[in-house]
Structures are given as C-alpha cells and as structure tokens.
Design a protein around this motif. Structure first.
Motif, PDB file in Angstrom:
ATOM      1  N   GLY B 136     -38.941  17.117  15.237  1.00  4.87           N
ATOM      2  CA  GLY B 136     -38.606  15.814  14.660  1.00  4.87           C
ATOM      3  C   GLY B 136     -38.564  14.720  15.713  1.00  4.87           C
TER       4      GLY B 136
ATOM      5  N   SER E  43     -34.491  23.129  15.603  1.00  3.53           N
ATOM      6  CA  SER E  43     -34.958  23.324  14.237  1.00  3.53           C
ATOM      7  C   SER E  43     -35.571  24.704  14.092  1.00  3.53           C
ATOM      8  N   GLN E  82     -34.599  18.607   8.484  1.00  5.44           N
ATOM      9  CA  GLN E  82     -34.627  17.395   9.295  1.00  5.44           C
ATOM     10  C   GLN E  82     -35.417  16.294   8.596  1.00  5.44           C
ATOM     11  N   ASP E 158     -29.753  20.381   9.608  1.00 13.22           N
ATOM     12  CA  ASP E 158     -30.584  19.933  10.717  1.00 13.22           C
ATOM     13  C   ASP E 158     -30.522  18.411  10.811  1.00 13.22           C
TER      14      ASP E 158
HETATM   15 MG   LIG Z   1     -35.664  19.443  15.009  1.00 14.83          MG
END
Ligand SMILES: [Mg+2]
Ligand SMILES: Nc1ncnc2c1ncn2[C@@H]1O[C@H](COP(=O)(O)OP(=O)(O)OP(=O)(O)O)[C@@H](O)[C@H]1O
Ligand SMILES: Nc1ncnc2c1ncn2[C@@H]1O[C@H](COP(=O)(O)OP(=O)(O)OP(=O)(O)O)[C@@H](O)[C@H]1O
Ligand SMILES: [Mg+2]
Lengths: 404, 353, 273, 297, 353
Positions: B136, E43, E82, E158
């Motif tokens: 992310g 993650s 996420q 997340d």
């Molecule tokens: Mg992540």
C-alpha cells in the motif's frame, strides 16, 4: 452497327454467370475457351457464382443495380419472373429469325422437351444447357438374389416390394421428396399437374391415383424416401433398396461411392399406366436485355455454339449431363464415352420421353408449396387427398394472384 | 498559481449539496492544507480545483483566469489521488513516466527524471513491478512520484502519506515541503493529521460538512478559532468545553456583560488551566476536585471535576493526589466563549491583548 | 479431499464436453483422409484403412487456393483492423463521453443488429455498385468496417474500468485520445483480443458476401473455394473436408496463439486501490 | 468533467469519435433498413426500377393472415427460448470450469472453441451423421439407455430440438470466450474479501462472480437473443435448404428469405422483416430496462 | 485464538523472499500491533494469517491446530483490507450485512446488526449509497463495520484508520479497543502510527525487511530496543545516533570494557540528554555547542553540536543562547550501545537497574 471496325479492335466481351463448380466449372471453362478460339469477334468470360441459390441472389442484386451479365445460367422456371420484370431478351429474333438462326433441322434435332420448356408465352427466352433426367438405378445383386427381373412398369416394382419387404429391403428408394416421380406418374396417366393453359390438376383423379400409388408404397414399407440424407444414393450403395428413381446427374456420385464389389446399373424409368415419361431437370441459359446489341449477337453465337452437335456432346462427356440434341448422341466421341461409361446410357435412352413441367409466373412459389405438401404427407402423415386438395386451392390462388 | 473559489457549490446527484458556497483564495506559491472530518468534502474540493468535477454553481479562478469551464486537461495540475489510481497495466517506472510521455518529453530524458523521482520516494528497487505487486505504502509513493513528475503549476495531494510509517512520513512531507519551496508551486494538501498540517503548511483550511470554517495560519487556528467546531477540531488534547451555565459569576469580572449574555458555551484549552495564578493573564479561578493524575514520561495530565463536568489540564506543576481539592486559574490565552451558533465571541488575540 | 474430488469432477465434465466439441474436427480430419466410398460408409469409420493424403493435394488443386488464401488474409486483416479502430472509437464515445442523443443513438445502433443480413445484401450491393466498388477489394472490406457487436462488447468492458484511472490520466495530461490509446485499450487488451479473434473468424469464414460482390476469381476468398466440392450431383466429402481443414487451420493457430492474451486478465495484477 | 451535462461542444467531439463508425453504419445498415421499412408498405412495386404504384398495409395484412408466418413466429419464439438461456448457462458453466483448472487448460479452451471456427458446411455434415436415425451417434447413445431410435431430422416433433442442440453447440465457443474475458477482469480482491466474509464457492459465485459478470452476461444475452431471432443459416445447413420437416423449423428469417429470394415478393419479405425487427426491439428494450437495475458496472 | 507462526517464509514469485523465517506467538485475547516501514511485509503477514496467502514454507497454528493448509473460508477470521475491498455492486448496508448473510443470520436480525455497526462507525446516513459514492474515510469505516459484523474469533486490521481525521481516529481506535476487550477477540492491527500502536495494543511486533525485529510491549520496545533499527524506528523525536569513535574515554567509567570493545554505535534518546547532572543516573558528561533552540508551546528542543555531530535534546530546563557551550549529562535510561550487527549490547533495563 459498325461490326467491321470492331472486328479489328478488341473483341466484344460477353459475360456469362453460372452456378457450376469444381469439375463442372472446368468443363464450362474448356468450352468457353473453345468458343473464344473458334472466332475472334467475341470473348466470353465465364464466372462461377457458387451454387444456384447464390446465383439467383446475385442476379437479383445485379438486376437491381443494372450490372447484369450478358447471359446467365438459370432454371427455366425463373423465366416468367424475369420476363415479368423485363429483364430478359426474347430469343426469337436470334433463334428462329435473323442471319444466325437455328435451322429447321437444328430445331428438330434438339429434344422437343428442351425446346418447349424454353418457350414462355409463345416466345423463346432460354436455351437448354445443363440438363439431366430421372432414371432408374437398379441393384443387380438384389435382383439376382431374389430372382427378380428388371422392371418394366411401376406396378411391377410395387409387386417386387412385397417380396423384398420380408427381408427389410425396399423395392424403391426416392430422394427426400418424390415430387418429380409424382409428376412423372401423373403425366403418364395423361395428366400434367398444371397444363399449358394453366389448368391445375393437382387433385384430379389421376393425380390422386399417382400420389396414392407412391404413398401406398411408402406406407406399406416397399418404398422409402431419403429424408435427412436428401439423396437416396447413399442408401442405395448400401443395398437398402433394389431400385432408386434418381437424377442421371447422380451417376458420377454413385460411381464414386458404390463399393467396387456391388453390381448395379441404370435404365430408363419404367412405365406407368402403360406409358413412359421422365422429368427433365437442370438449367437453361438466358440473355439479359441490358447488353449491347453486339454483345447480344455474340451471346447468341455462344449459345448456339453450346447447342452445336460437337460441343453438346463434348459437354455431356465432360460432365455427365445429357446431350441436347439427338445427333450428338450419335457422334463417335459420345459413343466412345458411353462405352466407357455405360451407366450414362439410360439417360440418353430416356430423353425422347422427357418432359418438363410448365413454367408460369409464381412457379417457385408453387414449387415450394408442392414440396411442402409432399413433406406434409411424409412427415405429418397428412392424407394424400387432403394434402393435394389444399395444394390445389393454393396453386389456383397463386396463378390467379399472378394474373393481374 | 493563485486559486480562487467564488461562491462554489457542488452536488453529486443534484439533490443533496455536498459543498456550500465556498469562497476562498489560495495565494500563489503557498502550501495550504485542508483539514476536516472524514466525508466533509476535502477530496471533492480538490477534484473541483483539478477540473475533474465541475461546480454546480459558482466560479473558479486560476490567477485572474476563470477556469470554471476548463477541464482537467487544460488546467494542468498535478494530483495524488486518495486511492492512488495507478495504471495497473504499467510498471512503476512507466507509471511515473506517463505524465512526461503525455508532455512529449523525450524517452531518455523522461526515464532519467522518473528514476530520480523513484529514488526520491524510495521505490527505486520496485521500478519494474506492476502496481498490483506493491505494498500500500509503495503504491502511494509511486503516486506521489507521478504527481511530481510533470512539474505542475499547481499540486494537489489527497492524503498522500496516509499509508506511510512515521519516519517515512516525516521524510516525505519534508521532501514535499522542500520541493514546494524550491519550485514555488502552489500546493494543496489534504491530510487528516493535524501535526502534519501544522508542520507543513503556510495556511490551513478547515472544512466541515461542506462549509469552510476557517482559513488561516496554524497558530491563528489554534489561538483564534473562529468557532466552536474549529476549537474542538484543532488541538491535542481536545479543548475542554463547558456550558456557560456551569459558571456562576466567575467570569463577570473579565468578560463584558453583553458578550456574556450571548455566550452559550465555554472553551478552555487544557494548557489554559494552571494550578498557579500567573497574575494578569488569569481570567478566573475555579474550584475543582482531582479525579485522575497521570505522568507519561514528560507529560503530566490531570482530570478534574468541576460542577460534575470533566476538565483536562496539562499544565500542572506539582504532583497531585486523587480527590484532592484544587484551585485552577483560567488563562486568558486559551479561553473562549461561543454563541449559540458556535461563533467565537470572546477570547483569542483581540481579547488577550 | 473435497478439493480433489471437485477437481476430478471438473476434468470429467470438461473431457466429456470436450469430446463432443472435438467431434466435428476429428470427423473432418478423418473424413479428409478417406476414400470417397469410405466417406459414406455405414456404420461410419473413424480411421480410414489407408490415409489418403492425396485428398489434400487434390483439394488444393481444385481451385486457385493460393490466390484465395492471400485474398482472405488481406481482406480479413484490413477488415479486422479497420473495424477494431472504428469500434474502439465508438465504444469510447458511448462509455465515456457525454453527448446529446447518446441513448437514442445507442438504441438505434443496437437496432442495426436486429436486422437480418438477408435483408441488407441487395440494397448494399446496389450502394456499392453506385459507388463503383463492385468487384474490388473495397467491396469486400468497406461494409464490414463497422460492427455494432464489437462496439457493444467494448463498451461493456470500457464501462467497467474504474473512473479513477480516467481522472488520473486527465491529471497526467492525457487527452481523451491519449487516455483511450494509452490506458483504456491496454487495460482492455483481453476483450480486444477476444473480439479480434471473433471478428477474424467471422471475416475469414464469410462466404455469401464475397461471392455476391465479386465477379472475378482473383478477388475471391477461401470459403468460396469450398464450393468447388459441392455440386448438382453430390459432394466430394473427402476433398471438402481436406479443404475445410486447411481453411480453418489458420484460425485454430491464431486462437492458440492469442488465447493467452484473452486469459491474461487484470485480476492477478489487480486494479488495486 | 465527469458530472458535466452534455453540451454542443461535447456532442461535437463525441460525434468525431463516432464518425467512422457512423459513416459505415448509416450507409450499410441504417439506409437499407429504412429502405426495407418503406418497401414493406409497397403493395404494387417494381423492385428493379423502384417504381411504386401503390402503397398500403396489404403486406402486413397478408403476413398476419398467412398461416406460414404464424408458424414462423411460433418457431422463432420457441427457438429463442430454447437456445438463449441454455447457451448462457452452459457457456458460463464451462467458462467457470475452464477458469478453475490449470493443467491442460489451454488445450481445453481450444477444444471448446473449435466448433466456432469450423466451417458451417463441415459442421452440418457432422450433425447429419450424429442425428441420423439409423446409425447416428445420438441414437446410439440413447439406445444404451433403452431409448428407441428417434428420427431427429425427419420428425416434426424433434426437428426443432435438433436445431436447438446444434445451435447451442455451435455458438458455445464464442460465448465461452466472452465469459472468460469477463471472469478474468473481476478483481481478485473481491474474492479475497468474500472468503474472509465467509462466502463459500457457491456464495462467491452468486455474490461476486454473477453481479460483477453482469455486463458480460448482459452482452451475451442480448447478442444471443438477437442472433437467435435471426436464425437462418443453421436451418439452411442442417435441413439441406428446407425449413425442416413440415415447416417445423421455419423461422421468420427463413420465411423472409423464401419470400424474397425464391418467391420475389419483396414487400411481404420486407414486412416480415419489419415485424421481426419490432419483436426483437421489444425484447431488447425489456432487457435494457432490466439491465438498468441489475447490471453493475 | 492464539496464533503461532513456525518458521514461516514467503515469496510471491518464487525468487525473492519477502518474509524470512518468522517465528512468533500472538497470545489469545490480546491486541497486537504490527509496526514497520512501508513495504516490510505487514500486509503480507496478515494475508497469511487470514489464509488468503499460503506460506512458501513453515507452519501456522491457530491454538494447537495446524491451519497451514486451511483456506481463508475455513479459518473464519475478520479482516479490514488496506484497500478496503468493498463490494462495488452492493450498498453500504449490504456490504456490512454480507458476512452476516453468509453466516445465515436472519434478515431482520442482520439488518439490525448492520445498522448498529453503521452507527458505530458513523456512516448511518450513507447506508444506501454504493461504495463508489463514498469518501475515502467513509469507505474505510464501512470496511471496519463489515469486519466487525461477523464477530470473528480473530480480527485482522490493515491500517484501518489511515484515512480518518485525528478525532475520529481516536474515537475509532477506542471503539476497536473496547470491542476487543469486551469480546476478548484476538486482534492484529497494522498501523504506521506509533502513537496509535502505543495506545491501543498489548504488544507490538516490529518488522523490517521481512524479519521480525522485536515483539514486546510498547514500553519494552522503547526502553529496551533489541537493536538499532527498533531504537531508531520507535520514539519521537528520533533517537540520536553516534559512532562509538565520537566518544573518547567518556564512557569508560560506566561501560564494561569488553562491551565497549564490541560497540559500534551509540544511541541516546533526546530525553536522556539533560543540562543538569542527576547524579547516579548520569552515565557520562559531554561538551557541546548549542546550534538551535526552539520553544513550541510546551516543548523545548535544542540542537547541539558534539564533535561535529548533531544531537537533539528535549530536556532543557533553561533558556539557551545560540553558540553557547553546554555540558550535557547522559542519563542511563535512554543510553544504548549497539554492536556491528546493530544488536543492543548495552543499555536498557538490565543495565539501568
Ligand atoms: Mg500493507
Ligand atoms: N502480489 C505481489 N507480488 C510481488 N511482490 C509483492 C506483492 N505484494 C507485495 N509485494 C512486495 O512484498 C513486500 C511486502 O509487501 P506488503 O504489502 O506486505 O508490505 P506492507 O508492510 O504492508 O507495506 P505498506 O505499509 O506499504 O502497506 C513489498 O516489497 C511489496 O513490493
Ligand atoms: N460520487 C459521489 N456521489 C455521491 N456522493 C458522493 C460521491 N463522492 C463523495 N460523495 C459524498 O460527498 C461527501 C464528501 O466526500 P469527499 O470525498 O469529498 O470527502 P472527504 O472530505 O474527502 O472525506 P475523507 O477524508 O473521508 O476522504 C461525502 O459525504 C460522500 O459520501
Ligand atoms: Mg477524501
């Protein structure tokens, strides 16, 4: 007008559309090139347009856009529709009048049934081209096995059927539809289904009798139609029937498909009601109005050339279609051909008894209905009488509707 | 580029208005943060500046030029989207190069620039991956690099650092600040992090529910909140709020009577409650009971009871005992009165000095 | 265990279905290697006694197939590329642009799909002949440069590409044109490959039209060549199937070659965020 | 700008994008369609010279009272109802299966696509053989279950069924390809979320696959409906240029074809085309409005 | 549910390993935060716990049960992604109801529950919208509601709050903490916000580059960083790091010689640098020059020069002048030595007391 000057210039181009493919197309091309070599004034260019269906569509499209060829192959039954739409050039001025007309002896020499179907409303509109007749195929092995003779009449075939039935062998095999045989039988009973003056005899006593004769055979298991196979050829090669009433053009296919061990032959259709008759199928050539007069002249020259003794005999030997005139069957070449291919003899022998149904405006529509009617009898078990009664009314209506 | 909103409203569906009559000017060359609760219209405002959304009414100016009718292409802004919006079919490097390609920068040149940017945001070891294979935070950094690539005259950043860890976040925001100051590009920065807003921006715009609440420097926002919402929204720990009714006469001395009459709520910053009188600055003294007292490292927090209401203070010098009585001295700076619409009617600079 | 049974079941179904699907092709191959009598033998035989490879040679000689091949390749390529181009543009307009009459025009175009080709052949022939295009390559190509089915398919796909990418492209300085070619088209490459394959096959196999609008042999395409084996008196199945086999073989190869693009969707790499 | 209303400028721009397609479509689709519409009102008409001597509703009156046309309409509807739902379901199922396997998947995909590439002439031959009542494969299979031979192509009762089976089979590959594309563009993350939310494979299918595949399903359905309404080629091929035994496979387009090309009744052919057009239109509009609610982009 | 990783490694593409031999146990009923720089594998770790990703090697246990081979469906965990991963075709309410529908909860019941959750995350006025018409923060909140809906035995989050403003963020994290404590559900929380991790979690796991650095309580992490990376990653402002060479004999007195020999770097927390000697706690005194001195509200920061290296301190009591000389007293708590691998060899609890 200025034919002398055009002689030295490029030859006049004559376009010729046809529906011949494969080996047939090769044969056409050969004859065309013969013609082109035989003179220098005209040059015929032939194009295959696929099958007849596509050829018809193409002619329609071309007519609509004014791009018709000079001449085209077509079935004579479309002639009424074409003339109705002013597409055709009547051939009388070339064929029976004028400098290059057919002589009387020519006219006599050409089989009358061909000539009569070329005529519509008293005028010639087409010349015969690729013609075939219905002949009877017989399976000699079966005849031998059951001690049967080659039949002389339809009635005999029906009787043979009684014997063969026991062993699940049919006496007679038809193509998908038996309309041609029906018309033949009706004729032999002295009763054209639709007469020259457009009297409709579809449900007359004779017609009914003829139809019933066939349907009875089918219903009691002495005859069978090809159904999904369309042609009975395949079933015949497998010994499913002793006889098969089929097109003489099918000989080539039969030869190709029949096992080498099988003994079979062809003969003219037997008599019915003591008379002989065989329906002629196939295509004619027509000339369109839209060509120039030079083109038309040339086109006629080509048409005449096609009907000439040597060419028609050559055409017949190349394709298996029948020769158009009697004298052609006497040529050495043709005799040699028959000797080599005895199966084609029957067609020639049948020719004198050939007939063609009368064309009229709305003929295709009528023919669709006729096929529907036969189909209904076969697949829906519609009683013969009921079916033909309906057909009678429908046909009368078609003829009436097309009158005005 | 100076950005001006003139009476701009927006509705997505034609029925519910999301933004109401916004009027503001973002001065050229400044970095402005937009702060506000989730769903208040921050992204929507950015989208209108970028030209991706057309206002339902009102006008937008870039400098003197009315750009209301211009689309995003013509406005030539750079933008980092809240959800990154990377091109899934392009690699990281190609993503960064994309704006340059559109600007017809020559291939070697754009590759060079893109590599520099990739290094800047620390994704140089990911350049051949597709966005789908990035974490992310890596995606977010690629999005930043892409926005910087085209060197726009206006840079819009929608929560560009939300997925980064504290260290990187600070590094990135300092990078952004540096680039902004070096190039002088007007930058608008949406963040949910007050601290970030405070550290990075020249001005902060506070939005709530589609209305602009205040637009001023960080200090002004803190020292002179224009209304109760801003007062409560800015500052950590949150301001103490009490009803005026909780005070009986304690305020009469320092607050004019007419103002006191209009006042509905009282806001007192935790640091404006001292346990010692600092003379002039003291606006009132109140009697409280200690409820809790905590020391986190260098921080001392006390929770006190005042007429049954909770007060929080961070300015305790002595160690306190639970249930101990304590007199608190309210400081002028950090003491506010608000009327029934929430508007500040007392406190802030004008009343402190 | 359950997973394994499901997997086995899948293969069983696929294999059974596959056999049914494969039948025509096997039949074609087998028939193409038979002698004439074998083609109509009952019960049918799958493996000819002696493989008649000569059928292929004979079939190839039966018509000017080399010329037909070139024509087919040319016409198919130009038609497909042209049609993709017009369709991509139109699909983009329908999926992304706002304009007056969008819905009406869409429905009208949809309406063009509803008319049977049998109705259109003659008027279109007339049009072409007015344009003096009959019997040219253009006649084989021009009318097929637009296909609403392709437009429709692409539109469906373009519409499911997230708006966000359009926004991003705009910001990055991509005009609609650039967005279309640099973002939308590459992202939609599966769909585009699929419609390309479908279109190539349609064009390759088209038969009626080339026959109607051309008069000369040297303009005709492969399927027309297949006519050479059917005639009045029946069909030469062995050669027909041999010819059919080499007519469809390029299509099968093309499909094999392109199918990995059809399957290489965007799911695994994902439109994250 | 995305929330912008259409303007003259945006319209002009859109038309630039549509232009190449418009040019072709107007010339080769719209114009002939209008022509046909007009032709359907010509009751006395010279097709070749375009001379119209009488116009009116006679063509429509004719077809509405023509029993053949009634049969054609009925057969067409049966065909559509028989083909479309099955095609959609079967091709979706196969696409799903193909999408789930790894080993040999390329081979299977190709195999399923083959019928679509194979030429119609060849295909019709094979189906003749399969359907043959004496030695056909289908009857052979059925005989294993004690079913008596069925005359697939020659019995009016079964002809339509045979046609439907062949049509489904022929177009399966095409629809499978479209579904595969659709399946592949569904983002994996929705499946991940669904798994976390406790959706088993079936629920993933009904709650993620189906809704997100709806644009493709819609496309396949519309295309299938329109294509089936226009059924002609397959009939011509399967029944050797006949509309099936006792007209059991006579469809509207077959009727149109007969009227136009064999009977030279242009007006009536056009009128039947117009009726067909409106039938498809009604069905399509119903589908479109249904899709507004159920297709998710 | 207790979660145990035994020697778990992961590689996405079979060549580059992303996570290396992870070994840890998350005790039942605790809330554990995972902290680490962007792209370190947070993650990825969550995805493996959820069963969406299978480890390349190693085993995962839920309690005593080996779940390595179980897929996500069987593991029945709750998760906030996420990137939210809301179903685009379902409304907000339907999204929240989805896990309940899958659990075959009756319609009225699930609607009720979903509405409660929508209220909890403040999206009750958005329930009929599709995700596409929500702001970033709203989407994130819906994702939280959805994850909470099914009352899982293991909750994975997340960066669930990355797009929320400070106020809402605090509220949400307290909600999550409350629910976690009420239900006792084991919760794993990825965040980039140290403060959040500190406030919410029982334990913090620090990841870097696919290696677990430390797994302990927040205080331990701060007071006893097991290596230089953790020391630098945790704490605001960041720890001062110097080379051992910068010290000449100043340390000899308090640090055993053998340790001093191994030491390569020195870490000193800003608050461990005082301007007054506090006796016993002082480990050394160093001479510095003041470079900068700032007062932000209650904070005082000084930047000092020590042998040409920068030092930051927050524990200044007096006001300083620029370029003024200053003796700094290094406190024991907050002073660390690290060896060449970055491992802490001195400092922290064992050396302080
Ligand atoms: Mg992540
Ligand atoms: N699908 C994938 N294929 C290949 N590599 C991947 C994939 N997903 C992630 N990675 C890589 O694995 C590493 C760890 O990714 P992960 O998403 O676990 O990071 P993270 O700790 O969650 O970071 P962030 O805080 O930025 O979200 C990153 O370097 C990333 O580039
Ligand atoms: N496409 C849309 N259609 C309808 N409403 C929308 C749309 N996009 C956003 N909204 C609504 O508009 C409001 C403002 O949204 P916006 O995205 O501007 O919020 P934001 O301030 O950026 O919030 P966040 O910090 O959560 O991202 C929200 O209530 C949202 O639900
Ligand atoms: Mg937002």
């Amino acid at each position: 007008k200025d034919s002398t000057s055009s002689k030295s210039a490029a030859p006049v181009k004559i376009t010729f559309w046809h529906g011949m493919t494969g080996p047939y197309q090769k044969a056409v091309n050969e004859i065309i090139s013969d013609f082109n070599k035989s003179q220098s004034k005209y040059k015929v260019v032939g194009t295959s347009q696929g099958n007849y269906t596509q050829l018809q569509q193409k002619i329609m499209a071309a007519a609509k856009s004014n791009s018709l060829p000079t001449i085209s192959q077509t079935t004579y039954t479309t002639v009424p529709d074409y003339t109705e739409n002013h597409l055709l050039e009547p051939l009388d001025n070339y064929m029976i009048k004028g400098s290059n007309a057919l002589s009387d002896s020519d006219l006599k020499d050409i089989y009358p049934s061909f000539l009569s179907s070329s005529k519509y409303q008293g005028k010639y509109y087409s010349v015969p081209f690729s013609k075939s007749v219905r002949v009877l195929y017989y399976n000699q092995d079966i005849l031998d096995k059951y001690n049967l003779e080659k039949p002389t009449s339809w009635e005999e075939i029906a009787k043979d059927g009684e014997i063969l039935k026991k062993d699940n062998v049919y006496a007679m095999g038809f193509d998908k539809s038996w309309d041609m045989e029906f018309e033949g039988l009706a004729r032999q009973a002295g009763n054209p289904l639709i007469s020259k003056n457009l009297k409709v005899n579809l449900n007359s006593a004779d017609s009914l009798k003829a139809a019933n004769f066939i349907m009875d055979m089918v219903n009691d298991g002495t005859a069978k139609t090809a159904g999904e196979d369309f042609y009975w050829t395949q079933a015949f090669t497998q010994g499913k029937s002793a006889f098969y009433a089929g097109s003489s053009a099918g000989v080539t296919q039969m030869v190709a498909q029949a096992p080498k061990s099988m003994k079979w032959g062809t003969m003219p259709l037997p008599t019915y009601n003591g008379k002989k008759a065989t329906e002629i199928a196939g295509n004619d050539i027509v000339m369109f109005k839209s060509g120039s007069s030079d083109q038309k002249k040339g086109a006629w020259a080509f048409m005449k050339y096609l009907m000439s003794k040597n060419e028609t005999s050559k055409w017949a030997t190349l394709t298996g279609y029948v020769p158009l005139r009697e004298s052609a069957t006497k040529t050495d070449a043709f005799k040699k051909y028959l000797a080599a291919k005895p199966y084609n003899q029957a067609a020639v022998d049948s020719l004198p008894d050939g007939f063609q149904s009368n064309a009229f405006k709305g003929f295709s529509e009528y023919r669709t209905k006729l096929l529907d009617s036969v189909d209904a009898m076969l697949t829906k078990n519609e009683p013969v009488k009921k079916s033909l009664d309906t057909l009678q009314t429908q046909t009368e209506k078609i003829i009436k509707d097309n009158k005005d | 580029m100076e950005v001006t909103f003139k009476d701009v409203s927006l509705s997505y569906d034609g029925t519910r208005e999301i933004l109401h009559h916004l009027n503001f000017t973002i001065p050229e060359g400044t970095l402005v943060s937009i702060l506000g609760p989730s769903g208040c219209g921050k992204s929507t405002t950015l989208m209108m500046i970028s030209g991706l959304l057309a206002p339902t009414s009102g006008k937008i100016f870039f400098g003197d030029k009315d750009v209301t009718k211009q689309d995003a292409l013509a406005r030539k802004v750079g933008m980092v989207f809240q959800n990154y919006a990377l091109y899934p079919h392009l690699t990281v490097l190609e993503n960064i190069m994309f704006p340059l390609k559109m600007a017809k920068v020559k291939k070697p040149e754009r590759k060079k620039r893109a590599l520099e940017l990739a290094k800047l945001v620390h994704v140089e070891d990911q350049i051949n991956k597709k966005p789908g294979a990035l974490s992310g935070g890596q995606q977010q950094r690629v999005a930043i690099a892409r926005a910087l690539a085209k060197e726009p005259s206006l840079l819009l950043l929608d929560e560009p650092l939300s997925n980064l860890d504290a260290r990187l976040r600070i590094e990135m925001r300092e990078e952004i600040r540096r680039i902004q100051q070096e190039t002088g590009v007007t930058t608008i920065f949406v963040t949910h992090d007050q601290d970030e807003a405070l550290h990075i921006s020249d001005h902060i715009m506070v939005l709530n529910n589609g209305d602009m609440q205040q637009f001023s420097s960080a200090e002004t926002l803190y020292d002179n909140p224009s209304n109760l919402f801003v007062a409560k929204f800015i500052g950590e720990p949150v301001i103490n709020t009490l009803a005026i009714a909780d005070f009986q006469g304690e305020l009469d001395q320092h607050v004019p009577a007419d103002i006191l009459k209009q006042a509905v709520s009282v806001g007192i910053r935790p640091e404006a409650l001292q346990d010692h009188d600092s003379g002039d600055d003291t606006i009132a003294a109140i009697e409280t009971t200690v409820k809790e007292f905590e020391k986190y490292g260098r921080e001392k927090n006390a929770q006190l009871d005042f007429h049954g209401k909770k007060l929080l203070t961070t300015e305790i010098e002595n160690t306190l005992e639970k249930e101990q009585k304590l007199t608190l001295y309210l400081q002028k700076s950090g003491f506010y009165l608000f009327d029934q619409d929430g508007k500040r009617i007392f406190g802030g600079d004008q009343d402190v000095k | 265990m359950k997973v394994k049974i499901a997997m086995v079941l899948r293969y069983v179904i696929l294999i059974l279905g596959g056999i049914i699907m494969l039948m025509p092709f096997l039949w074609m191959l087998s028939t193409s290697l038979k002698t004439q009598p074998e083609t109509v033998k009952i019960p049918p035989i799958w493996i000819p006694k002696q493989l008649q490879f000569s059928n292929y040679i004979d079939a190839f000689k039966a018509a000017p197939f080399a010329q037909y091949f070139l024509n087919s390749i040319f016409v198919t390529t130009v038609t497909t590329v042209g049609q993709l181009f017009t369709s991509i543009l139109a699909a983009f307009a329908f999926s992304r642009l706002n304009f007056y009459g969008k819905n009406i025009i869409f429905v009208i175009f949809l309406g063009t799909m509803m008319v049977p080709v049998e109705m259109l052949i003659i008027p279109n022939f007339v049009t072409l002949s007015k344009l003096h295009l009959v019997n040219t390559y253009a006649a084989l190509i021009v009318p097929w440069l637009a296909s609403f089915f392709t437009v429709f398919t692409l539109r469906q796909n373009f519409q499911s590409v997230p708006d966000q990418l359009y926004y991003a492209a705009k910001i990055d300085g991509a005009s609609d044109w650039h967005y279309l070619w640099h973002v939308l088209v590459p992202i939609s490459k599966s769909t585009i490959t699929a419609v390309t394959v479908l279109q190539v096959i349609g064009s390759w196999n088209s038969f009626m039209w080339p026959l109607i609008v051309t008069n000369s042999e040297n303009l005709r395409t492969l399927p027309v060549g297949l006519q050479a084996f059917t005639g009045d008196a029946g069909t030469n199945y062995a050669q027909l199937m041999a010819a059919s086999t080499f007519v469809i073989l390029p299509m099968v190869i093309l499909y094999l070659f392109l199918q990995k693009y059809i399957i290489a969707g965007i799911s695994k790499t994902g439109l994250k965020g | 700008m995305l929330n912008e209303k259409p303007t003259l400028k945006s319209t002009a721009k859109a038309f630039l994008y549509l232009l190449p397609m418009l040019l072709i479509t107007v010339t080769f689709n719209i114009y002939p369609i209008i022509k046909s519409f007009m032709m359907s009102f010509y009751t006395k008409y010279d097709f070749f010279t375009d001379k119209v001597s009488r116009i009116g509703w006679d063509n429509f009156k004719f077809i509405f009272s023509d029993p053949d046309f009634h049969i054609a309409v009925k057969n067409t509807l049966i065909f559509v109802v028989g083909v479309v739902p099955l095609t959609v379901i079967i091709s979706l199922v196969i696409a799903l299966l193909l999408n789930k396997i790894k080993w040999l998947s390329g081979l299977f995909r190709t195999v399923y696509f083959l019928p679509f590439v194979t030429s119609t002439v060849a295909i019709a031959q094979v189906w003749h053989w399969i359907y043959n009542s004496d030695y056909g494969l289908l009857n052979y299979f059925l005989s294993l279950f004690g079913v008596n031979p069925i005359s697939w192509l020659e019995s009016p009762k079964y002809a339509m069924l045979s046609l439907i089976i062949m049509s489904i089979w022929k177009n399966l590959g095409f629809n499978i390809v479209l579904f595969l594309v659709g399946l592949n563009s569904i983002n994996e993350r929705y499946y991940q979320a669904a798994k976390i939310d406790g959706a088993n494979s079936w629920h993933q299918f009904t709650n993620v696959t189906l809704p997100l595949l709806s644009p493709i399903t819609f496309l396949v359905t519309i295309n299938g409906v329109i294509g089936s309404f226009k059924a002609f080629d397959q009939i011509f091929a399967l029944f050797n240029g006949n509309p099936g035994p006792s007209k059991s496979a006579l469809t509207i387009v077959y009727y149109l074809y007969q009227k136009f090309y064999t009977e030279w009744k242009y007006g009536i052919a056009a009128a039947s085309g117009v009726v067909l057009f409106f039938m498809i239109l009604v069905v399509t509009v119903i589908q479109l409005s249904y899709s507004k609610k159920h297709v998710h982009y």
